[in-house]
Design a protein around this motif. Structure first.
Motif, PDB file in Angstrom:
ATOM      1  N   SER A  26     -47.927  42.306   5.973  1.00  0.00           N
ATOM      2  CA  SER A  26     -47.053  43.137   5.143  1.00  0.00           C
ATOM      3  C   SER A  26     -45.668  42.518   5.081  1.00  0.00           C
ATOM      4  CB  SER A  26     -46.973  44.551   5.714  1.00  0.00           C
ATOM      5  OG  SER A  26     -46.369  44.526   6.986  1.00  0.00           O
ATOM      6  N   LYS A  27     -44.912  42.962   4.099  1.00  0.00           N
ATOM      7  CA  LYS A  27     -43.521  42.528   3.997  1.00  0.00           C
ATOM      8  C   LYS A  27     -42.727  43.565   3.218  1.00  0.00           C
ATOM      9  CE  LYS A  27     -43.391  39.602  -0.123  1.00  0.00           C
ATOM     10  NZ  LYS A  27     -43.006  38.298  -0.631  1.00  0.00           N
ATOM     11  N   LEU A  28     -41.447  43.559   3.479  1.00  0.00           N
ATOM     12  CA  LEU A  28     -40.492  44.418   2.789  1.00  0.00           C
ATOM     13  C   LEU A  28     -39.543  43.487   2.050  1.00  0.00           C
ATOM     14  CD1 LEU A  28     -39.726  47.425   2.567  1.00  0.00           C
ATOM     15  CD2 LEU A  28     -38.142  47.060   4.446  1.00  0.00           C
ATOM     16  N   GLU A  29     -39.414  43.678   0.742  1.00  0.00           N
ATOM     17  CA  GLU A  29     -38.563  42.797  -0.050  1.00  0.00           C
ATOM     18  C   GLU A  29     -37.647  43.619  -0.936  1.00  0.00           C
ATOM     19  OE1 GLU A  29     -40.828  40.391  -2.803  1.00  0.00           O
ATOM     20  OE2 GLU A  29     -42.152  42.058  -3.247  1.00  0.00           O
ATOM     21  N   VAL A  30     -36.612  42.962  -1.470  1.00  0.00           N
ATOM     22  CA  VAL A  30     -35.677  43.602  -2.388  1.00  0.00           C
ATOM     23  C   VAL A  30     -36.030  43.183  -3.801  1.00  0.00           C
ATOM     24  CG1 VAL A  30     -33.265  43.767  -3.099  1.00  0.00           C
ATOM     25  CG2 VAL A  30     -33.831  43.674  -0.677  1.00  0.00           C
ATOM     26  N   ILE A  31     -36.256  44.150  -4.670  1.00  0.00           N
ATOM     27  CA  ILE A  31     -36.452  43.897  -6.092  1.00  0.00           C
ATOM     28  C   ILE A  31     -35.061  43.946  -6.722  1.00  0.00           C
ATOM     29  CG2 ILE A  31     -37.554  44.640  -8.231  1.00  0.00           C
ATOM     30  CD1 ILE A  31     -39.475  43.657  -6.004  1.00  0.00           C
ATOM     31  N   VAL A  32     -34.595  42.825  -7.249  1.00  0.00           N
ATOM     32  CA  VAL A  32     -33.217  42.673  -7.703  1.00  0.00           C
ATOM     33  C   VAL A  32     -33.023  43.325  -9.067  1.00  0.00           C
ATOM     34  CG1 VAL A  32     -31.417  41.013  -8.281  1.00  0.00           C
ATOM     35  CG2 VAL A  32     -33.012  40.530  -6.409  1.00  0.00           C
ATOM     36  N   ASP A  33     -32.041  44.238  -9.121  1.00  0.00           N
ATOM     37  CA  ASP A  33     -31.621  44.823 -10.396  1.00  0.00           C
ATOM     38  C   ASP A  33     -30.368  44.124 -10.917  1.00  0.00           C
ATOM     39  OD1 ASP A  33     -33.672  46.721 -10.424  1.00  0.00           O
ATOM     40  OD2 ASP A  33     -32.481  48.170  -9.300  1.00  0.00           O
ATOM     41  N   GLU A  34     -29.409  43.888 -10.025  1.00  0.00           N
ATOM     42  CA  GLU A  34     -28.143  43.245 -10.385  1.00  0.00           C
ATOM     43  C   GLU A  34     -27.841  42.146  -9.377  1.00  0.00           C
ATOM     44  OE1 GLU A  34     -26.392  44.005 -13.088  1.00  0.00           O
ATOM     45  OE2 GLU A  34     -27.741  45.639 -13.615  1.00  0.00           O
ATOM     46  N   ILE A  35     -27.236  41.069  -9.860  1.00  0.00           N
ATOM     47  CA  ILE A  35     -26.831  39.974  -8.968  1.00  0.00           C
ATOM     48  C   ILE A  35     -25.456  39.501  -9.407  1.00  0.00           C
ATOM     49  CG2 ILE A  35     -27.993  38.210 -10.330  1.00  0.00           C
ATOM     50  CD1 ILE A  35     -28.629  36.807  -7.616  1.00  0.00           C
ATOM     51  N   GLU A  36     -24.610  39.218  -8.437  1.00  0.00           N
ATOM     52  CA  GLU A  36     -23.251  38.747  -8.718  1.00  0.00           C
ATOM     53  C   GLU A  36     -22.984  37.521  -7.863  1.00  0.00           C
ATOM     54  OE1 GLU A  36     -18.709  40.328  -8.196  1.00  0.00           O
ATOM     55  OE2 GLU A  36     -20.286  41.782  -8.565  1.00  0.00           O
ATOM     56  N   PHE A  37     -22.399  36.503  -8.467  1.00  0.00           N
ATOM     57  CA  PHE A  37     -22.066  35.289  -7.738  1.00  0.00           C
ATOM     58  C   PHE A  37     -20.734  35.504  -7.028  1.00  0.00           C
ATOM     59  CE2 PHE A  37     -25.506  33.593  -9.838  1.00  0.00           C
ATOM     60  CZ  PHE A  37     -25.377  33.670 -11.217  1.00  0.00           C
ATOM     61  N   MET A  38     -20.727  35.264  -5.729  1.00  0.00           N
ATOM     62  CA  MET A  38     -19.506  35.472  -4.955  1.00  0.00           C
ATOM     63  C   MET A  38     -18.796  34.160  -4.640  1.00  0.00           C
ATOM     64  SD  MET A  38     -20.748  38.537  -2.484  1.00  0.00           S
ATOM     65  CE  MET A  38     -19.136  38.771  -1.782  1.00  0.00           C
ATOM     66  N   SER A  39     -19.465  33.035  -4.775  1.00  0.00           N
ATOM     67  CA  SER A  39     -18.823  31.744  -4.574  1.00  0.00           C
ATOM     68  C   SER A  39     -19.521  30.722  -5.434  1.00  0.00           C
ATOM     69  CB  SER A  39     -18.885  31.315  -3.108  1.00  0.00           C
ATOM     70  OG  SER A  39     -20.208  30.991  -2.742  1.00  0.00           O
ATOM     71  N   GLN A  40     -18.811  29.689  -5.732  1.00  0.00           N
ATOM     72  CA  GLN A  40     -19.373  28.596  -6.521  1.00  0.00           C
ATOM     73  C   GLN A  40     -19.487  27.381  -5.626  1.00  0.00           C
ATOM     74  OE1 GLN A  40     -20.307  28.347  -9.743  1.00  0.00           O
ATOM     75  NE2 GLN A  40     -19.863  30.444 -10.304  1.00  0.00           N
ATOM     76  N   LYS A  41     -20.626  27.187  -5.023  1.00  0.00           N
ATOM     77  CA  LYS A  41     -20.868  25.970  -4.253  1.00  0.00           C
ATOM     78  C   LYS A  41     -21.113  24.853  -5.253  1.00  0.00           C
ATOM     79  CE  LYS A  41     -21.411  27.570   0.058  1.00  0.00           C
ATOM     80  NZ  LYS A  41     -20.964  27.077   1.283  1.00  0.00           N
ATOM     81  N   GLN A  42     -20.674  23.674  -4.920  1.00  0.00           N
ATOM     82  CA  GLN A  42     -20.869  22.543  -5.819  1.00  0.00           C
ATOM     83  C   GLN A  42     -22.327  22.123  -5.817  1.00  0.00           C
ATOM     84  OE1 GLN A  42     -18.806  21.211  -7.942  1.00  0.00           O
ATOM     85  NE2 GLN A  42     -17.135  22.535  -7.334  1.00  0.00           N
ATOM     86  N   ALA A  43     -22.863  21.921  -6.990  1.00  0.00           N
ATOM     87  CA  ALA A  43     -24.224  21.415  -7.132  1.00  0.00           C
ATOM     88  C   ALA A  43     -24.212  19.932  -6.773  1.00  0.00           C
ATOM     89  CB  ALA A  43     -24.695  21.623  -8.566  1.00  0.00           C
ATOM     90  N   PRO A  44     -25.363  19.338  -6.548  1.00  0.00           N
ATOM     91  CA  PRO A  44     -25.385  17.905  -6.264  1.00  0.00           C
ATOM     92  C   PRO A  44     -24.650  17.129  -7.354  1.00  0.00           C
ATOM     93  CG  PRO A  44     -27.569  18.848  -6.012  1.00  0.00           C
ATOM     94  CD  PRO A  44     -26.691  19.929  -6.554  1.00  0.00           C
ATOM     95  N   ALA A  45     -23.997  16.053  -6.967  1.00  0.00           N
ATOM     96  CA  ALA A  45     -23.184  15.272  -7.898  1.00  0.00           C
ATOM     97  C   ALA A  45     -24.045  14.692  -9.011  1.00  0.00           C
ATOM     98  CB  ALA A  45     -22.464  14.155  -7.151  1.00  0.00           C
ATOM     99  N   ALA A  46     -23.493  14.716 -10.221  1.00  0.00           N
ATOM    100  CA  ALA A  46     -24.175  14.148 -11.374  1.00  0.00           C
ATOM    101  C   ALA A  46     -23.950  12.637 -11.379  1.00  0.00           C
ATOM    102  CB  ALA A  46     -23.625  14.775 -12.654  1.00  0.00           C
ATOM    103  N   PRO A  47     -24.813  11.896 -12.048  1.00  0.00           N
ATOM    104  CA  PRO A  47     -24.604  10.448 -12.140  1.00  0.00           C
ATOM    105  C   PRO A  47     -23.241  10.134 -12.747  1.00  0.00           C
ATOM    106  CG  PRO A  47     -26.737  11.064 -13.042  1.00  0.00           C
ATOM    107  CD  PRO A  47     -26.012  12.327 -12.732  1.00  0.00           C
ATOM    108  N   GLN A  48     -22.687   8.991 -12.391  1.00  0.00           N
ATOM    109  CA  GLN A  48     -21.335   8.631 -12.804  1.00  0.00           C
ATOM    110  C   GLN A  48     -21.177   8.647 -14.315  1.00  0.00           C
ATOM    111  OE1 GLN A  48     -18.822   8.378 -10.826  1.00  0.00           O
ATOM    112  NE2 GLN A  48     -17.344   7.841 -12.387  1.00  0.00           N
TER     113      GLN A  48
END
Length: 184
Positions: free
Chosen positions: A94-116
């Protein structure tokens, strides 16, 4: 009556996994680590203990969020709890999970660097800044096209009439108010 609402905030523990049901509905699954603070009985210090929460999002938003979300990103989630159970290899799981209704971004982590080359060619460039211009009413009036003669006489700006200063009106005499007089 029962209430099933959940609010959590934490960091994504893994990159989201996007899949589709047999009916074609998009399903996005990801995990969020939520810290709980407890006092360590031996040292007396406060320590963070992580709770790992499975989250699921459905529909078109799931597909678009799958492109944005990534491991380590801090998010705030509002949703509801869903309990699931099944048999696997003769054992009840069994498992208990959250079904997401709303999501908000609280920080912007940098994605992997793009090619030069990508960074040089497609990176957002700052907009050119124009020198600020001062607005001069006299110059604007002189540069405005001339109005027909009759218009100038009839509609030319006239000095505003000056109103005589007036005293502020006196408030009416206060009568005592009773609770029954208040409309709410």
């Amino acid at each position: 009556m029962s209430i099933n609402r959940v609010n959590i905030s934490g960091n994504l523990t893994r990159d989201p996994e996007l899949r589709a049901t047999q009916g074609g509905m998009q399903v996005l699954g990801f995990g969020v680590a939520v810290n709980d603070r407890r006092r360590n009985q031996q040292t007396g210090e406060w320590e963070d203990y992580p709770n790992f929460v499975d989250c699921t999002m459905f529909g078109n938003r799931a597909e678009s969020m799958g492109r944005i979300l990534h491991k380590g990103m801090k998010v705030a989630i509002e949703g509801k709890l869903r309990y699931s159970s099944w048999d696997k290899d003769g054992q009840r799981r069994s498992k208990l999970e959250v079904i997401v209704d709303e999501i908000e971004f609280m920080s912007q982590k940098q994605a992997p660097a793009a090619p030069q080359g990508y960074q040089q060619q497609y990176a957002p460039q700052p907009a050119p800044q124009a020198a600020p211009q001062q607005w001069n009413a006299q110059q604007a009036y002189q540069q405005a096209p001339a109005a027909p003669q009759g218009y100038q006489q009839q509609y030319a700006p006239q000095p505003a009439p000056q109103a005589a200063p007036q005293q502020a009106p006196m408030p009416p005499a206060q009568e005592s108010l009773y609770d029954g007089d208040i409309p709410f």
